[in-house]
Design an enzyme around this catalytic site. Structure first.
Site, PDB file in Angstrom:
ATOM      1  N   GLU A 174      75.813  -2.923  30.186  1.00  0.00           N
ATOM      2  CA  GLU A 174      76.672  -2.859  29.260  1.00  0.00           C
ATOM      3  C   GLU A 174      77.751  -1.858  29.963  1.00  0.00           C
ATOM      4  O   GLU A 174      77.240  -0.570  29.999  1.00  0.00           O
ATOM      5  CB  GLU A 174      76.395  -2.305  28.012  1.00  0.00           C
ATOM      6  CG  GLU A 174      77.405  -2.061  27.083  1.00  0.00           C
ATOM      7  CD  GLU A 174      77.022  -1.298  25.855  1.00  0.00           C
ATOM      8  OE1 GLU A 174      77.575  -1.667  24.634  1.00  0.00           O
ATOM      9  OE2 GLU A 174      76.296  -0.337  25.902  1.00  0.00           O
ATOM     10  N   ASP A 207      71.895  -0.177  28.148  1.00  0.00           N
ATOM     11  CA  ASP A 207      72.780   0.208  26.868  1.00  0.00           C
ATOM     12  C   ASP A 207      73.700   1.549  27.895  1.00  0.00           C
ATOM     13  O   ASP A 207      73.170   2.322  28.469  1.00  0.00           O
ATOM     14  CB  ASP A 207      72.040   1.036  25.990  1.00  0.00           C
ATOM     15  CG  ASP A 207      73.060   1.434  24.802  1.00  0.00           C
ATOM     16  OD1 ASP A 207      73.641   0.693  24.455  1.00  0.00           O
ATOM     17  OD2 ASP A 207      72.961   2.640  24.602  1.00  0.00           O
TER      18      ASP A 207
END
Length: 648
Positions: free
Chosen positions: A346, A310
């Site tokens: 990401e 993330d």
């Protein structure tokens, strides 16, 4: 009663045959206390052990050995004035009043599947939300064990990997209230307390003090492996639940606030590249240690196969927030163990967009793929040149340093944003239930409702929405790169227009298994598209489609006219021909986002072969393979639909 010894400078609670060694890193601290509790519900410790700086400290690590200590001991730390803190290296936490539990490490007994990236199909899924609904008909709804019961569904669908939303224990507090003045809780899990302990929120026993969650998540991983399905974890190292100056103090703030977090020049305020109140200083030496050891624990002890990071650019920032240079991102890919995991980033945070800039051997969520596919299906002008780049593996982004198309994780929807059904059912987000006056969530969704906002009884609109979703899946499964799709998109899952449902632990986000019956044709379409991708190597080629040196053309571009691709601004269609040399088979693919039917000229074939319809998304039974050859020199592709023809 326990007896104690000096211990040794190893972090965490290490359970040995003769006792437990406790170690914690504390920078410039003087008063360190280890608390031992008889039970998780006790408000005061049974044993308080004040560590001696001369005897129980080596460098910046404080340590003590508890003779005869057994697995299951419940403990916490006091660091100066910060009391009852959690060990960030703990492998388990109690459920209510959070304290650490000493758990013995045990290496995973099953080999990793090591599915090649070109054979990988990822299903992004939340463990609890997948089975929490009563109509899931599982014995353990919302739990690790409940997920095990649904593995046959995933196996039948054909996915090769699940990507779990966060399973690190997290703080569910949001401070938000819905319209009924009910406190909303964070259900997604992007608010970690520690990086080792799996959450108890999915454990089958509502026990405060055992560590069943460790056992059960291992069992889940093992059962998935038995069925040929890998496990990728969505991991959050970019921030913690301690938030900013007004946030909780769980551990890192007390241990070394200025070392573990990026601070502004005043040394007080927290930099906030995460958007969550703080930014973990991932390239501090102790931060690197905990990140690398966390990854190895999940890979070697729990048995997962890979990780999705993330807001990964934060792992590439120095303490001043500058991106680039050597970082833990490089160390992960250079590690002799972790380099063999599936590593997915990401590649954006609040400080920048870095898709394509990760180190070689990383794969990356391709946000540009998502955006252009959405715009093309919606019917926006000017999309064809970029659309083809994305379908062909985004070589403009990834074709460097020996990277392959599988650097690109292709997706159209994910947990963060509209579901695929909502993407074709809502013009705007509907997030009022989140308690932020509809101010949260993405405003630019490239969505369209096709006649009515939200659910409808209009059969024509429903049929069109299904067709558009089929178009999405067709493009996703033929594109070069790794396809990923969101839980429930295969059967029209809706969140009623909420595109930021992180705080909705209710039927809005729970997988509605009745929906599968209603959208059975869509489910079958997705299953068959996955099967086609697995069957024909051209859709899983390790290198980019191109005209090769030996004269073998993988791909030929067309438009409605042969060899005449239309790249003009107002073009809403494209076509191309693929040659699968391994199967000695040609494919003709035409994509039409125009409001009317278009007649596409068909390429000539060898004398002994004909074109046959394989897929037509405009038909109710889209996979009604025709045994009748196409004798015409052209094929009519209906408005807003897609076809795949195959040579036989």
């Amino acid at each position: 009663m326990f007896s104690v010894d000096f211990g040794f400078p190893v972090l965490g609670a290490n359970v040995l045959d003769t006792g437990i060694n406790f170690g914690i890193y504390c920078k410039n601290k003087k008063n360190i206390v280890l608390n031992i509790f008889d039970s998780a519900d006790d408000t005061t410790p049974a044993i308080v052990l004040k560590l001696d700086e001369k005897l129980n400290k080596t460098g910046d690590i404080w340590h003590i050995f508890l003779r005869e200590g057994k697995e299951g001991v419940i403990y916490s730390w006091d660091i100066d004035d910060a009391l009852d803190l959690l060990d960030p290296y703990a492998l388990s936490y109690t459920k209510n009043k959070k304290r650490a539990i000493a758990v013995k490490k045990d290496l995973f007994k099953v080999r990793h599947l090591n599915t090649p990236l070109n054979d990988t199909i990822i299903y992004e899924v939340h463990i609890k939300l997948f089975t929490q609904n009563n109509n899931s008909l599982v014995e353990f709804p919302g739990q690790y064990k409940g997920f095990v019961e649904k593995i046959p569904y995933l196996k039948e669908l054909g996915i090769t990997a699940v990507e779990f939303l966060p399973v690190f224990e997290w703080d569910e507090y949001t401070g938000r209230y819905n319209a009924n003045n009910e406190l909303l809780e964070n259900v997604w899990g992007y608010n970690p307390i520690g990086f080792f302990a799996p959450t108890k929120k999915f454990a089958s026993e509502d026990s405060n003090s055992n560590f069943n969650e460790v056992i059960e998540i291992k069992e889940l991983v093992n059962e998935l492996h038995k069925n040929g399905i890998e496990v990728i974890l969505d991991v959050v190292y970019n921030h913690t639940a301690e938030s900013g100056n007004d946030g909780w103090v769980y551990n890192f703030k007390a241990m070394n606030n200025s070392g573990f977090y990026m601070l502004e020049k005043d040394g007080i305020e927290y930099k906030n590249y995460s958007g969550c109140g703080n930014t973990f200083n991932c390239n501090n030496i102790m931060s690197k240690d905990i990140i690398l050891n966390s990854l190895k624990y999940w890979y070697l002890d729990i048995g997962v196969d890979g990780f999705r990071f993330d807001l990964a650019p934060i792992l590439g920032r120095d303490e001043n927030g500058q991106w680039g240079g050597h970082s833990v991102l490089n160390e992960i890919i250079q590690d002799p163990i972790l380099s063999h995991c599936k590593l997915i980033s990401e590649s954006w945070d609040l400080g920048g967009y870095y898709v394509g800039d990760m180190p070689t051997d990383w794969s990356e969520w391709n946000g540009k793929y998502r955006d252009v596919i959405r715009r093309f299906i919606k019917g926006d002008f000017g999309q064809i040149p970029e659309l083809l780049k994305r379908i062909f593996g985004s070589p403009d982004i990834f074709k460097r340093d020996n990277r392959s198309p599988y650097s690109s994780i292709n997706f159209i929807s994910c947990h963060d944003g509209f579901t695929l059904y909502d993407l074709v059912s809502y013009n705007t987000k509907h997030n009022f239930d989140n308690g932020e006056n509809n101010q949260d969530g993405e405003n630019f969704n490239n969505s369209y409702n096709w006649g009515e906002e939200g659910e409808t009884d209009n059969l024509d609109i429903i049929a069109l929405r299904k067709k558009l979703i089929k178009n999405f899946f067709l493009i996703l499964m033929i594109s070069q790169g790794v396809p990923m799709f969101l839980m429930g998109d295969e059967c029209g899952r809706t969140q009623k227009g909420n595109n930021n449902a992180y705080c909705q632990d209710n039927t809005l986000t729970w997988f509605d298994w009745d929906r599968k019956k209603e959208f059975e044709d869509l489910y079958e379409f997705v299953k068959q598209m996955i099967k086609i991708r697995k069957t024909y190597s051209i859709f899983r080629k390790n290198s980019y489609w191109e005209c090769e040196e030996d004269g073998r053309n993988d791909i030929t571009l067309h438009g409605v006219k042969l060899n005449s691709p239309d790249f003009s601004y107002h073009s809403l269609s494209t076509a191309f021909e693929l040659m699968d040399y391994e199967a000695n088979t040609r494919f003709y693919i035409a994509l039409n986002s125009y409001y009317d039917d278009l007649e596409f000229e068909l390429p000539p074939l060898e004398e002994d072969k004909k074109w046959y319809k394989l897929i037509n998304t405009s038909e109710n039974n889209s996979f009604n393979f025709s045994e009748t050859p196409i004798d015409k020199l052209s094929y009519s592709v209906k408005a807003r639909s897609s076809i795949i023809l195959i040579s036989k």
